[in-house]
Design an enzyme around this catalytic site. Structure first.
Site, mmCIF file in Angstrom:
data_model
loop_
_atom_site.group_PDB
_atom_site.id
_atom_site.type_symbol
_atom_site.label_atom_id
_atom_site.label_comp_id
_atom_site.label_asym_id
_atom_site.label_seq_id
_atom_site.Cartn_x
_atom_site.Cartn_y
_atom_site.Cartn_z
ATOM 1 N N GLY A 85 -18.025 -18.302 -27.335
ATOM 2 C CA GLY A 85 -18.882 -19.466 -27.095
ATOM 3 C C GLY A 85 -18.121 -20.737 -26.762
ATOM 4 O O GLY A 85 -18.691 -21.818 -26.728
ATOM 5 N N HIS A 101 -19.757 -8.640 -36.756
ATOM 6 C CA HIS A 101 -19.529 -9.697 -35.771
ATOM 7 C C HIS A 101 -18.895 -10.900 -36.489
ATOM 8 O O HIS A 101 -19.202 -11.165 -37.646
ATOM 9 C CB HIS A 101 -20.866 -10.097 -35.119
ATOM 10 C CG HIS A 101 -20.677 -11.004 -33.952
ATOM 11 N ND1 HIS A 101 -20.463 -12.355 -34.096
ATOM 12 C CD2 HIS A 101 -20.633 -10.755 -32.622
ATOM 13 C CE1 HIS A 101 -20.297 -12.894 -32.889
ATOM 14 N NE2 HIS A 101 -20.396 -11.937 -31.984
ATOM 15 N N GLU A 145 -13.024 -9.317 -30.258
ATOM 16 C CA GLU A 145 -13.579 -10.632 -29.942
ATOM 17 C C GLU A 145 -12.735 -11.699 -30.634
ATOM 18 O O GLU A 145 -12.984 -12.019 -31.812
ATOM 19 C CB GLU A 145 -15.025 -10.732 -30.429
ATOM 20 C CG GLU A 145 -15.956 -9.715 -29.813
ATOM 21 C CD GLU A 145 -17.402 -10.213 -29.799
ATOM 22 O OE1 GLU A 145 -17.966 -10.269 -28.719
ATOM 23 O OE2 GLU A 145 -17.935 -10.565 -30.863
ATOM 24 N N GLU A 178 -19.500 -13.912 -36.399
ATOM 25 C CA GLU A 178 -20.465 -14.868 -36.963
ATOM 26 C C GLU A 178 -20.990 -14.361 -38.306
ATOM 27 O O GLU A 178 -21.246 -15.136 -39.221
ATOM 28 C CB GLU A 178 -21.610 -15.099 -35.958
ATOM 29 C CG GLU A 178 -21.128 -15.988 -34.815
ATOM 30 C CD GLU A 178 -21.757 -15.693 -33.460
ATOM 31 O OE1 GLU A 178 -22.823 -15.053 -33.406
ATOM 32 O OE2 GLU A 178 -21.160 -16.116 -32.449
ATOM 33 N N LYS A 195 -27.897 -12.647 -29.704
ATOM 34 C CA LYS A 195 -27.833 -13.466 -30.927
ATOM 35 C C LYS A 195 -29.246 -13.980 -31.276
ATOM 36 O O LYS A 195 -30.220 -13.267 -31.030
ATOM 37 C CB LYS A 195 -26.804 -14.580 -30.753
ATOM 38 C CG LYS A 195 -25.441 -14.014 -30.315
ATOM 39 C CD LYS A 195 -24.312 -14.979 -30.348
ATOM 40 C CE LYS A 195 -23.044 -14.296 -29.866
ATOM 41 N NZ LYS A 195 -21.863 -15.131 -29.924
ATOM 42 N N SER A 241 -16.508 -15.296 -24.171
ATOM 43 C CA SER A 241 -16.655 -16.038 -22.907
ATOM 44 C C SER A 241 -16.428 -15.172 -21.671
ATOM 45 O O SER A 241 -15.907 -15.655 -20.667
ATOM 46 C CB SER A 241 -15.734 -17.268 -22.890
ATOM 47 O OG SER A 241 -16.070 -18.144 -23.943
ATOM 48 N N ASN A 260 -25.110 -9.376 -26.256
ATOM 49 C CA ASN A 260 -25.483 -9.763 -27.611
ATOM 50 C C ASN A 260 -26.260 -11.072 -27.492
ATOM 51 O O ASN A 260 -25.678 -12.119 -27.250
ATOM 52 C CB ASN A 260 -24.215 -9.946 -28.468
ATOM 53 C CG ASN A 260 -24.541 -10.459 -29.858
ATOM 54 O OD1 ASN A 260 -25.702 -10.562 -30.239
ATOM 55 N ND2 ASN A 260 -23.500 -10.799 -30.618
#
Ligand code: 13P
Length: 269
Positions: free
Chosen positions: A174, A96, A168, A98, A11, A213, A9
């Site tokens: 991240g 996702h 996730e 985010e 992003k 990660s 991904n």
């Protein structure tokens, strides 16, 4: 046996030049991919056509990072499922964390998007995962159960079979902090047990990816877990060498007997 899916991904990390360079590096380093592993990259929308050109002679699959829930219409700035298919996508990420955090996507919207996507030749990758506070309060199973049930509500067995889940944990995205292989396996088995209640045997065919990660240093242990069927990789997928290493780790594990064929632990939390 479920086939590994290793997905990058990317992003909002680069446009056409970046896409061209990264795919050239990946193709150079990894001209052939084992039939036992699916590899997917998800660039930004405007670089999908650059990506599909680059992938014409490759086994790597193309995906998008988001889609609108409507088939078409007056939705300025949005992208529909049929546009993604036309652009060459075979997968699309949904919900996702985010998007949930910054664009208020909730379970209802993710479910609508899932239903739309299933009407097209696109496989949805539905992202679920708890926040750090939710894990600290031991609510992670409850949160992931709610997200999973909402996404799969009312689906037929055939539809459920098309869906990929990505677990996730938000605290691992991240941050450099990864769920331990035990934490990942525990949640993946739990998700599969929820799916088994609704879809029976079909649950054993649904791929559940881990994201947060994942990198070459931890991929082997994570991918060795019986219910971890691949990775959804952010940071490490932006570096061709790291991404290729993870693909190769998955390839090396396809000949080992993961315990995936053993019956799923039907845990209730
Ligand atoms: P990182 O691998 O950078 O933690 O990102 C994970 C992710 O969000 C993939 O969708």
């Amino acid at each position: 046996m479920r086939k590994f899916l290793i997905a990058g991904n990317w992003k909002m990390n680069g446009g056409d030049q970046f896409t061209f360079d990264l795919l050239s590096f990946i193709n150079n380093q990894k001209p052939a991919i084992s039939e036992d592993v699916d590899v997917l990259v998800c660039p930004n929308f405007v670089s999908l056509s650059m990506a599909i050109n680059q992938l014409s002679k490759s086994d790597i699959l193309l995906g998008a990072q988001n889609v609108h829930e409507a088939e078409k219409g007056a939705y300025t700035g949005e992208i529909s499922a049929s546009m993604l298919v036309e652009a060459g996508c075979s997968f699309v990420l949904l919900g996702h964390s985010e998007r949930r955090a910054y664009y208020n996507e909730d379970d209802t919207l993710v479910h609508k998007k899932l239903q739309t996507v299933l009407r097209h030749e696109l496989a949805p990758v539905v992202c679920v995962g708890e926040l750090l506070d939710e894990r600290k309060e031991s609510r992670h199973f409850e949160v992931v159960k709610t997200q999973t049930l909402a996404a799969f509500e009312g689906l037929t067995d055939e539809q459920a079979f098309q869906v990929v889940i990505a677990y996730e944990p938000v605290w691992a995205i991240g941050t450099g902090e990864t769920a331990s292989p035990i934490q990942a396996q525990e949640m993946h088995a739990f998700i599969r047990s929820i799916l088994a209640k609704q879809f029976g045997e079909v649950a054993n065919a649904i791929r559940i990816l881990y994201g947060g990660s994942m990198k070459p240093a931890n991929a082997h242990q994570l991918l060795s877990q019986p219910d971890v069927d691949g990775g959804l990789i952010g940071g490490a997928s932006l570096d061709a060498k790291s991404f290729v290493s993870i693909i190769e780790i998955a390839e090396s594990l396809t000949n080992t007997v993961r315990e995936a064929d053993s019956p799923t632990t039907l845990e209730e939390h």
